[in-house]
Enzyme design. Structure first.
Site, PDB file in Angstrom:
ATOM      1  N   LYS A 103       0.838  -1.211   0.000  1.00 53.89           N
ATOM      2  CA  LYS A 103       0.000   0.000   0.000  1.00 53.89           C
ATOM      3  C   LYS A 103       0.872   1.260   0.000  1.00 53.89           C
ATOM      4  CE  LYS A 103      -3.587   2.725   0.546  1.00 53.89           C
ATOM      5  NZ  LYS A 103      -4.541   3.014  -0.533  1.00 53.89           N
ATOM      6  N   LYS A 156      -0.480  11.473   5.894  1.00 53.07           N
ATOM      7  CA  LYS A 156      -0.185  10.328   6.767  1.00 53.07           C
ATOM      8  C   LYS A 156       0.517   9.223   5.978  1.00 53.07           C
ATOM      9  CE  LYS A 156      -3.415   7.463   6.997  1.00 53.07           C
ATOM     10  NZ  LYS A 156      -3.934   6.164   6.508  1.00 53.07           N
TER      11      LYS A 156
HETATM   12  P1  NAD Z   1     -12.819   8.313   7.386  1.00 52.63           P
HETATM   13  O1  NAD Z   1     -12.212   9.307   8.297  1.00 52.63           O
HETATM   14  O2  NAD Z   1     -13.931   8.712   6.460  1.00 52.63           O
HETATM   15  O3  NAD Z   1     -13.379   7.046   8.237  1.00 52.63           O
HETATM   16  C1  NAD Z   1     -12.775   6.565   9.403  1.00 52.63           C
HETATM   17  C2  NAD Z   1     -13.889   6.302  10.417  1.00 52.63           C
HETATM   18  O4  NAD Z   1     -13.311   5.783  11.611  1.00 52.63           O
HETATM   19  C3  NAD Z   1     -14.648   7.571  10.802  1.00 52.63           C
HETATM   20  O5  NAD Z   1     -16.044   7.384  10.559  1.00 52.63           O
HETATM   21  C4  NAD Z   1     -14.336   7.743  12.288  1.00 52.63           C
HETATM   22  O6  NAD Z   1     -15.419   8.295  13.028  1.00 52.63           O
HETATM   23  C5  NAD Z   1     -14.045   6.301  12.703  1.00 52.63           C
HETATM   24  N1  NAD Z   1     -13.270   6.199  13.931  1.00 52.63           N
HETATM   25  C6  NAD Z   1     -12.158   6.901  14.277  1.00 52.63           C
HETATM   26  N2  NAD Z   1     -11.725   6.501  15.502  1.00 52.63           N
HETATM   27  C7  NAD Z   1     -12.578   5.529  15.901  1.00 52.63           C
HETATM   28  C8  NAD Z   1     -12.658   4.716  17.065  1.00 52.63           C
HETATM   29  N3  NAD Z   1     -11.759   4.846  18.070  1.00 52.63           N
HETATM   30  N4  NAD Z   1     -13.658   3.825  17.158  1.00 52.63           N
HETATM   31  C9  NAD Z   1     -14.565   3.685  16.161  1.00 52.63           C
HETATM   32  N5  NAD Z   1     -14.551   4.420  15.033  1.00 52.63           N
HETATM   33  C10 NAD Z   1     -13.556   5.328  14.897  1.00 52.63           C
HETATM   34  O7  NAD Z   1     -11.623   7.670   6.583  1.00 52.63           O
HETATM   35  P2  NAD Z   1     -11.688   6.803   5.233  1.00 52.63           P
HETATM   36  O8  NAD Z   1     -11.510   7.717   4.080  1.00 52.63           O
HETATM   37  O9  NAD Z   1     -12.854   5.877   5.293  1.00 52.63           O
HETATM   38  O10 NAD Z   1     -10.319   5.980   5.384  1.00 52.63           O
HETATM   39  C11 NAD Z   1     -10.182   4.867   6.271  1.00 52.63           C
HETATM   40  C12 NAD Z   1      -8.843   4.197   6.005  1.00 52.63           C
HETATM   41  O11 NAD Z   1      -8.816   3.753   4.635  1.00 52.63           O
HETATM   42  C13 NAD Z   1      -7.634   5.141   6.176  1.00 52.63           C
HETATM   43  O12 NAD Z   1      -6.567   4.424   6.739  1.00 52.63           O
HETATM   44  C14 NAD Z   1      -7.327   5.568   4.748  1.00 52.63           C
HETATM   45  O13 NAD Z   1      -5.963   5.923   4.603  1.00 52.63           O
HETATM   46  C15 NAD Z   1      -7.695   4.320   3.980  1.00 52.63           C
HETATM   47  N6  NAD Z   1      -8.086   4.540   2.583  1.00 52.63           N
HETATM   48  C16 NAD Z   1      -8.943   5.545   2.231  1.00 52.63           C
HETATM   49  C17 NAD Z   1      -9.282   5.740   0.895  1.00 52.63           C
HETATM   50  C18 NAD Z   1     -10.202   6.855   0.453  1.00 52.63           C
HETATM   51  O14 NAD Z   1     -10.284   7.125  -0.768  1.00 52.63           O
HETATM   52  N7  NAD Z   1     -10.916   7.540   1.343  1.00 52.63           N
HETATM   53  C19 NAD Z   1      -8.757   4.891  -0.089  1.00 52.63           C
HETATM   54  C20 NAD Z   1      -7.927   3.851   0.299  1.00 52.63           C
HETATM   55  C21 NAD Z   1      -7.590   3.677   1.634  1.00 52.63           C
END
Ligand code: NAD
Length: 291
Positions: free
Chosen positions: A171, A239
């Site tokens: 990744k 990040k």
């Molecule tokens: P996001 O911030 O939309 O979602 C993360 C969720 O986790 C949020 O809803 C938040 O409230 C929740 N959260 C945080 N702390 C928490 C806890 N202690 N207990 C329960 N819930 C908790 O982020 P995202 O865009 O969905 O990304 C999630 C992961 O996927 C990240 O690591 C990101 O790098 C990766 N990612 C994102 C994308 C993208 O296009 N958005 C693509 C590939 C990978």
């Protein structure tokens, strides 16, 4: 493997959990933000009021959280996954975090007889919504085989790439390529605009030649419109570039282009674009040319 506890129902987790419900899995979800839990319930899943509740009856626990501190809290903390999961539960962490945390979590989980895969994804929000993610998986082959039906619901390219942490290294490689392409597409737009050449026509030509890429295909229209609603936030890519440079240091290699691109992503954040889509890198490349 029918009962899934899903923790982290944000931009990516919400559509992913929804697909698992549609595929017939019994999904119980938890997020600190109630909106994510409400979305899961509307999609036919069940609400949990805590991590403990989400994982208590689970065969598989999926986590989709922002970064390693949240994963550590949810998995290792008081009231976390390891404290409440049943023995032999399979924990699939699909968050993008540093490889060494994935390894440490797998080691801690083994002492509780919990199995772990690191399974970060690529494909963005669109890939999550269309169940077309690329999924790169680290961990034991037998656990990968057990989780494969679930991965096939969420993604199109699913590859077991090695032991614990290997998924996160792949990744990191993905993220350095994506950020680099965004930076270069941005520079192309700056050059075309500054030369008085129609940037839309220019990028259409690039999209048909050797410079073609998924980013050009999916993002050129929104970049030309300066439309930067996330998608994938600059904060998260910042990040990820930290993970890239840290992994390079650990592997004892120099990644000079990634180092430069990481600074451009940092500049985007410092200039107040952290909450925008990573295509907002264009704003930084424009500002360095005074545009
Ligand atoms: P996001 O911030 O939309 O979602 C993360 C969720 O986790 C949020 O809803 C938040 O409230 C929740 N959260 C945080 N702390 C928490 C806890 N202690 N207990 C329960 N819930 C908790 O982020 P995202 O865009 O969905 O990304 C999630 C992961 O996927 C990240 O690591 C990101 O790098 C990766 N990612 C994102 C994308 C993208 O296009 N958005 C693509 C590939 C990978």
């Amino acid at each position: 493997m029918r009962h899934i506890g899903f923790v982290g129902l944000g931009i990516m987790g919400s559509p992913m959990a929804g697909h698992l419900v549609t595929a017939g899995y019994d999904v119980t979800g938890y997020d600190v933000a109630p909106a994510g839990v409400d979305r899961l319930v509307a999609a036919g899943g069940k609400a949990a009021g805590s991590v403990a509740e989400a994982v208590a009856d689970a065969d598989v626990v999926v986590t989709m959280l922002p970064d390693h501190p949240q994963v550590e809290r949810v998995v290792l903390g008081d009231g976390g996954v390891l404290a409440h999961a049943r023995p032999r539960t399979l924990l699939v962490d699909m968050s993008t975090i540093r490889p060494e945390t994935s390894v440490a979590i797998a080691e801690a989980a083994a002492t509780r007889d919990v199995r772990v895969l690191d399974a970060p994804v690529s494909g963005g929000e669109a890939g999550a919504k269309q169940a077309a993610l690329s999924i790169m998986v680290g961990g034991h082959a037998a656990d990968f085989a057990a989780a494969r039906p679930l991965f096939d619901v969420l993604g199109r390219t699913v590859v077991h790439v090695g032991g614990h942490g290997a998924g996160q290294v792949v990744k990191a490689a993905n993220q350095l390529v994506v950020a680099g392409i965004y930076a270069l597409v941005s520079e192309a737009i700056v050059l075309l605009d500054a030369s008085g050449v129609d940037a839309e026509a220019g990028l259409n030509v690039l999209g048909g030649g050797l410079a073609a890429s998924r980013i050009l295909d999916l993002k050129r229209a929104s970049m030309l419109a300066r439309e930067f609603t996330p998608g994938f936030r600059i904060d998260l890519h910042h990040k990820d570039m930290g993970i890239v440079l840290d992994a390079a240091r650990r592997a004892n290699v120099a990644l000079p282009v990634s180092g430069l691109v990481a600074q451009l992503v940092a500049a985007a954040r410092a200039q107040g674009h952290g909450g925008q889509d990573h295509s907002a890198l264009l704003t930084v490349l424009e500002s360095v040319s005074g545009r």
